[in-house]
Design an enzyme around this catalytic site. Structure first.
Site, PDB file in Angstrom:
ATOM      1  N   ASP B 152       0.819  -1.210   0.000  1.00 34.72           N
ATOM      2  CA  ASP B 152       0.000   0.000   0.000  1.00 34.72           C
ATOM      3  C   ASP B 152       0.851   1.258   0.000  1.00 34.72           C
ATOM      4  OD1 ASP B 152      -2.789   1.080   0.250  1.00 34.72           O
ATOM      5  OD2 ASP B 152      -1.771   2.159   1.861  1.00 34.72           O
ATOM      6  N   ASP B 306      -8.854   4.030   4.891  1.00 38.13           N
ATOM      7  CA  ASP B 306      -7.529   4.543   4.499  1.00 38.13           C
ATOM      8  C   ASP B 306      -7.114   5.680   5.435  1.00 38.13           C
ATOM      9  OD1 ASP B 306      -5.103   4.835   3.281  1.00 38.13           O
ATOM     10  OD2 ASP B 306      -5.878   5.471   1.336  1.00 38.13           O
ATOM     11  N   PHE B 324       0.104  12.748   0.994  1.00 38.01           N
ATOM     12  CA  PHE B 324      -1.261  12.320   0.657  1.00 38.01           C
ATOM     13  C   PHE B 324      -1.973  11.788   1.888  1.00 38.01           C
ATOM     14  CE2 PHE B 324       0.948  11.523  -3.479  1.00 38.01           C
ATOM     15  CZ  PHE B 324       0.077  12.179  -4.338  1.00 38.01           C
ATOM     16  N   GLY B 325      -3.272  11.995   1.971  1.00 33.84           N
ATOM     17  CA  GLY B 325      -4.065  11.264   2.948  1.00 33.84           C
ATOM     18  C   GLY B 325      -4.913  12.109   3.865  1.00 33.84           C
TER      19      GLY B 325
END
Lengths: 313, 430
Positions: B152, B306, B324-325
């Site tokens: 991932d 996520d 990111f995220g």
């Protein structure tokens, strides 16, 4: 109170057509100042302007620097190599630090899109975008409009072909909306590998053949081709690019006889523009540079509260 | 100790249950479900107007421990999970060091036993150091308790390598999770390629970069016979590919995140809010609607968060530089209730399927049912509670939520893991 509707000039979205006209008209009077022997006005005496150039730039930085000096502002330059950013300071902290020094206006050039918004959030000063990543470069668009108006006497109804690396170009990013606001018609012309994903969003017609649209153009605006690209060249060779998208004498002869050639500089002679074209009277590249100082004086002056029009009298 | 849950609405489609009834939990198991139950001693919890469901499971959580304990730890991440109604999380392997050997799996299991409040199921990496070049010690990790395998954050770029890993993983009857991103297409992209990339002058990450990887890995699942789980699908095209794969009878499951279900690229405006920067990026409104439809019709099996906590100073960078995220554990259930249950698009039984049963089935985790004998991993939900999503709402160490400022309806009030409270009256238990 500034005669402009905005506090900052971060993208062309900040400006109305009326604002743009105000800026161009004000720049006219500063252009006249720039032709005097003593090229200086006391207008911004005591105001502090910071040129925060976090990406290498020569002409844009010099143009802003000269503009600030001619208005008697105290201009300070901060460049990437000298700045705290190389020591790992974040843009937000740099902005807060500068704000704490009580500056009035900051001009920012940065490698990343959205940097002017970060500064505007963290500072009390007015922010002028001197180019952010692949996004926008509004004062370039303004000086381009100024030069077009100077040479053709109008903006409304002009058809302007913008040729080259549209998708990585902050110049095109501002020029297309600027032309639309003023009633001109932008056409973006490039191989599909250099077009943005959704050119319709920019509001421009798209052409992949320069020759096909050349006769329609009142102005052709050649973008600089970056020949030092990390990830895969978007065209097979410079030679092939010049053959299909370069402005040369043959194309100049095929164009509308009044068509003017513009370029934001620095030019790659022999690539997007041949030397013969670059040095021809139809190329108005140096007028763009000249307009740059006047237009930047105008935006500094107007953002810092000046009256429109007759300031320079 | 015995617990009596009084008058809750018990919902579990696996046993055909949707009734208001009482439940007795003793020694970590459900012992009885019925009307007007009493217990001689123990604790009674009033569940009137509340919904009692099998404990929710998140297949996609970044706990950040070891390595980035400033962003999240097993302790804080499992408390955030409990706060969001989850009784178990599957911890992604892209920690520092990468979870790619049995000893690292064991470390996580031990940390969870020492400091966690919900179950932690480790996900090991597919390739050593997630470099995509050599098969990680999958057997060793399975033996130590890893439940699935994923690179991932990267995705295995080489098709031949992916095929080898999938072939190998079959020996241990485990599931391979694909992060679907062809880096040669997505490279450098920070938002969806299209309107927003054009408007904001940001590099685009096209839908095709995901769909090509989805198509490739579905073909590899067919070739190898390995079970495949597709992580965080974000495009309408991916949904179509999964629909075809399922129609062909392949062992393929898929998840979607709350942010891809409830946000689209139009949310990213001139503020360049880095909390809206995720990988894969927020897509178009049409993609979003296709994802919702796919969740409702079962093409997409489950919702996974996520949950990607990041330090404030990292998210406060320029959009192109920020990581990111978004966090997700503490908003997922409330978002589903607000946007799908309340408007009548999703039944409670389908919520249970998407957040409890399907995730367990996808990774082969022990089943939980609302019936006597089942382990008592339970989530108790107040569907009418109002949630203001602010920094203070989060038990997570990080506040980088794409939903900051939202007002949501419904939340978990209590979470039981094997009969013990992980969340009680809305507060994570220490």
């Amino acid at each position: 109170m500034s005669p402009l509707a905005c506090q900052h000039i971060m993208t062309m979205d900040d400006l109305t057509a009326e604002d743009i006209t105000t800026i161009l008209d004000t720049a006219e009077s500063f252009k006249e100042v720039n032709e005097r022997r003593i090229k200086k006005l006391p207008t911004l005496r005591g105001r502090t302007i910071i040129n925060l150039f976090l990406e290498p730039s020569t002409r844009t930085r010099m143009s802003f620097e000269i503009a600030a000096k001619r208005l008697s502002a105290d201009g300070v330059n901060m460049t990437a190599s000298a700045s705290a950013t190389v020591k790992g300071e974040s843009l937000r902290d740099t902005a807060k630090t500068l704000s704490a020094m009580a500056c009035d206006l900051v001009v920012v050039r940065h490698k990343y899109a959205g940097a002017p918004q970060v500064l505007a959030e963290c500072m009390d000063a007015h922010v002028i975008n001197g180019g952010d990543g692949m996004n926008q470069h509004p004062t370039q668009a303004l000086l381009d409009l100024f030069t077009m108006r100077q040479h053709t006497g109008r903006l409304e109804g002009l058809t302007v072909g913008i040729v080259g690396d549209i998708c990585h170009s902050r110049v095109a990013g501002s020029l297309v909306p600027a032309l639309n606001k003023m009633g001109a018609t932008p056409i973006i012309i490039a191989p599909p590998t250099l077009l943005p994903a959704r050119p319709d969003v920019l509001g421009a017609r798209v052409a992949t053949s320069l020759d096909a649209v050349l006769p329609e153009l009142d102005i052709v605006y050649m973008l600089r081709i970056q020949m030092e690209r990390a990830a895969g060249m978007p065209f097979p060779s410079v030679r092939e690019y010049a053959r299909f998208y370069g402005m040369n004498e043959t194309r100049l002869a095929a164009a509308n006889p009044d068509m003017l050639v513009m370029h934001p500089g620095p030019m790659n002679r022999g690539v997007e523009v041949s030397s013969a074209v670059a040095d021809s009277p139809r190329a108005i590249v140096l007028d763009q540079v000249n307009a740059g100082v006047a237009v930047r004086m105008a935006v500094m002056y107007l953002l810092l509260g000046g009256e429109s029009g007759g300031a320079a009298a | 100790m015995a617990l009596l849950l009084k008058n809750g609405r018990l919902v579990d489609p696996e046993v055909g249950l949707d009734v208001v009834a009482d439940m007795i939990v003793r020694d970590g198991r459900i012992v009885e479900i019925g009307e007007d139950l009493t217990i001689p001693k123990g604790q009674t919890i009033e569940c009137a107007e509340k919904i009692v469901v099998p404990g929710l499971v998140d297949l996609h959580t970044h706990l950040r421990e070891p390595g980035r304990e400033d962003k999240e730890t097993v302790a804080s991440g499992t408390r955030a999970a409990a706060h969001g109604g989850f009784t178990a999380v599957c911890a992604m392997p892209n920690t520092s060091p990468i979870c790619d050997t049995g000893s690292k799996v064991r470390f996580l299991i031990e940390r969870a036993a020492e400091t966690g409040v919900v179950r932690v199921y480790p996900v090991g990496s597919l390739t050593a150091k997630q470099e995509g070049e050599a098969i990680a010690e999958i057997g060793d990790m399975v033996a130590e308790g890893a439940v699935a395998f994923s690179d991932d954050g990267r995705g295995v770029q080489d098709a031949g390598m992916m095929r080898r890993v999938m072939d190998y993983a079959k020996a241990f009857d485990t599931v391979v999770v694909s992060h679907c991103e062809d880096e040669s297409l997505a490279a450098g992209g920070v938002v969806n390629e299209g309107v927003v990339s054009t408007r904001l002058g940001l590099a685009g990450w096209p839908a095709a970069a995901e769909e090509i990887a989805v198509a490739r890995d579905i073909r590899l699942a067919e070739l190898t016979g390995c079970r495949l789980h597709l992580a965080h699908l974000s495009t309408a095209g991916s949904v179509e590919l999964v629909r075809e794969a399922k129609a062909a009878g392949l062992a393929v499951t898929a998840e979607v995140t709350p942010h891809h279900l409830f946000l689209d690229e139009d949310a990213i405006g001139r503020s360049y809010d880095t909390n809206l920067k995720m990988n894969p990026p927020l897509r178009t409104a049409e993609d979003r609607e296709a994802l919702v439809e796919a969740l409702l019709d079962g093409t997409i099996d489950c919702i996974a968060t996520d949950h990607a906590p990041h330090a404030r100073h990292e998210k406060e960078l320029e959009f192109e530089l920020a990581p990111f995220g978004t966090t997700g554990l503490e908003t997922a259930l409330s978002l589903v209730i607000t946007h799908l249950v309340q408007p009548g698009r999703m039944a409670w039984s389908d919520v249970v399927r998407a957040l409890a049963h399907a995730p367990r089935a996808a990774f082969g985790l022990p089943a939980v049912r609302l019936e006597a004998g089942s382990v008592a991993d339970l989530t108790i939900i107040d569907p009418e509670a109002k949630v203001e999503v602010t920094r203070e709402w989060f038990a997570s160490k990080s506040g980088n939520s794409a939903f900051l400022g939202a007002t949501l309806l419904g939340r978990a009030t209590d979470v039981l893991v094997e009969g013990r409270f992980a969340l009680k009256n809305g507060k994570a238990v220490d």
